[in-house]
Design an enzyme around this catalytic site. Structure first.
Site, PDB file in Angstrom:
ATOM      1  N   SER A  66      29.564  -8.073  10.514  1.00 15.93           N
ATOM      2  CA  SER A  66      30.190  -7.448  11.693  1.00 15.93           C
ATOM      3  C   SER A  66      31.045  -6.234  11.360  1.00 15.93           C
ATOM      4  O   SER A  66      31.890  -5.840  12.169  1.00 15.93           O
ATOM      5  CB  SER A  66      31.033  -8.481  12.466  1.00 15.93           C
ATOM      6  OG  SER A  66      30.220  -9.552  12.895  1.00 15.93           O
ATOM      7  N   GLY A 108      25.402  -7.610   5.360  1.00 16.27           N
ATOM      8  CA  GLY A 108      25.529  -8.862   6.090  1.00 16.27           C
ATOM      9  C   GLY A 108      25.123  -8.758   7.555  1.00 16.27           C
ATOM     10  O   GLY A 108      24.812  -7.688   8.073  1.00 16.27           O
ATOM     11  N   HIS A 109      25.176  -9.897   8.232  1.00 22.13           N
ATOM     12  CA  HIS A 109      24.735  -9.972   9.628  1.00 22.13           C
ATOM     13  C   HIS A 109      25.658  -9.166  10.548  1.00 22.13           C
ATOM     14  O   HIS A 109      26.862  -9.075  10.338  1.00 22.13           O
ATOM     15  CB  HIS A 109      24.678 -11.426  10.090  1.00 22.13           C
ATOM     16  CG  HIS A 109      25.981 -12.149  10.006  1.00 22.13           C
ATOM     17  ND1 HIS A 109      26.454 -12.701   8.839  1.00 22.13           N
ATOM     18  CD2 HIS A 109      26.918 -12.397  10.940  1.00 22.13           C
ATOM     19  CE1 HIS A 109      27.621 -13.268   9.058  1.00 22.13           C
ATOM     20  NE2 HIS A 109      27.934 -13.090  10.322  1.00 22.13           N
ATOM     21  N   ASN A 110      25.037  -8.559  11.568  1.00 22.89           N
ATOM     22  CA  ASN A 110      25.738  -7.794  12.619  1.00 22.89           C
ATOM     23  C   ASN A 110      26.363  -6.504  12.116  1.00 22.89           C
ATOM     24  O   ASN A 110      27.146  -5.885  12.840  1.00 22.89           O
ATOM     25  CB  ASN A 110      26.838  -8.627  13.296  1.00 22.89           C
ATOM     26  CG  ASN A 110      26.320  -9.898  13.925  1.00 22.89           C
ATOM     27  OD1 ASN A 110      25.122 -10.059  14.108  1.00 22.89           O
ATOM     28  ND2 ASN A 110      27.212 -10.802  14.246  1.00 22.89           N
TER      29      ASN A 110
END
Length: 364
Positions: free
Chosen positions: A279, A259-261
């Protein structure tokens, strides 16, 4: 067909060879199926009997094996069988069928820069400002976005999509259909929604009902280190503001989603169908077994191993073996599972004790 002598193969492996080291080998094969010009992979004592059933004249053997008693003309010895197997597969690797040069149907922006010795297949699209290092092998229907950067010796199979501004190091390897640098799954409601209410109060009421979700676009990108490998149909989301980062030497299996980050350290293994939510930070040398799920905004230390189907929902310190859903230390999970299996017997025992107590009360 490329052929190698036993001596050439042993030298490539850094292994010891004995017997007729000039014997020519065309391929590797399982012991029982090996032909006279094939190298049998018999790297454990259990392969002795299948080896004698085949026709191999040479084999890779376990330490201490009597190669002459096995009827061989030559042998290579493998003190660590799977590591030697890795080397053997490199020697006999089947390179992707991508002719040298640039196919006439490839669409390459005039501002893109290609290194020396490119092999670019049919219908590849390379965007403006992209930079690709020497010896790139890019199969058909690959798209590489604007200002992407890819290092030397990349091998990118059919249908892979690399987004704008993605940065990738040397020796990159992508299987079919990988998607690197896609938008993250980030949405917000105009007022606090059901998830926020549930976290705060443990309830869901009509007050948190929403008419829809607003997209949070991903302005960051993805950075992959050197020697990163990405499996088929794996997706890596770009960061919302900061970048999604995957360290040197990390390998992602098929159908993995990062996923993102997210930050993943060096030399990690993420097996098939692993999902890592946004994250989260993962340390170095972490192994996540198949179908492991990792919650968002948590930290997993270095040298962690999580067994398949584990559900990791809280921080994990370094050096821990995890198992179960919710994941816990492996020994605790095993004890919990044993206790769970004992529950039917425990319930039956309690029922018998209740009957005994009830009868005793009736007799008083």
């Amino acid at each position: 067909m490329t052929r190698f002598t036993i001596k050439q193969i042993a030298n490539a492996l850094g292994a010891e060879a004995v017997g007729d080291t000039s014997l020519m080998i065309s391929a590797v094969q399982e012991p029982q199926n090996a032909a006279t010009d094939q190298l049998a992979l018999a790297m454990e004592p259990s392969y002795a009997e299948p080896l004698t059933a085949g026709r191999a004249q040479a084999a890779i053997l376990w330490d201490g094996a009597d190669w002459q008693a096995l009827g061989l003309k030559a042998a290579i010895f493998a003190p660590r069988s799977r590591y030697v197997l890795s080397g053997v597969t490199r020697v006999f690797e089947h390179a992707p069928d991508i002719p040298e040069g640039i196919h006439s149907t490839a669409v390459i922006d005039p501002t893109a820069k290609l290194g020396a010795n490119p092999s670019i297949g049919p219908f590849v699209v390379i965007g403006a400002g992209a930079v690709i290092g020497d010896n790139a092998r890019i199969a058909s229907h690959v798209s590489i976005g604007r200002d992407a950067q890819i290092g030397r010796n990349a091998t990118i199979y059919q249908g892979t999509h690399i987004g704008a501004r993605v940065r990738i190091g040397d020796d990159f390897y992508a299987q079919q259909g990988a998607a690197i640098g896609v938008d993250g799954f980030s949405y917000v409601t105009p007022k606090p929604g059901a998830v926020e209410e549930a976290r705060a109060t443990g309830q869901i009421t009509s007050a948190s009902q929403t008419a829809g979700f607003a997209r949070i676009n991903s302005l960051g990108s993805v950075i992959l280190g050197d020697r990163v490998e990405v499996g088929a149909n794996t997706a890596i989301d770009r960061g919302t503001i900061a970048n999604t980062i995957i360290g040197d030497g990390t390998k992602l299996d098929n159908l993995v989603h990062v996923g993102h980050n997210v930050t993943v350290g060096q030399n990690c293994l993420l097996c098939g169908q692993v999902g890592v939510a946004g994250s989260t930070k993962i340390g170095d040398r972490v192994v996540l077994g198949g179908q492991v799920g990792v919650a968002d905004h948590i930290t997993i230390g270095s040298d962690v191993i999580a067994a398949g189907k584990s559900g990791i929902s809280s921080n994990v310190p370094s050096g821990r073996l995890m198992m179960g859903s919710p994941a816990m230390k492996m020994d605790l999970n095993i004890e919990s599972y044993k206790a769970l299996r004992r529950l039917p017997r425990l319930v039956a025992k309690v029922a018998r004790l209740e009957k005994t107590v009830f009868k005793s009360d009736e007799n008083e």
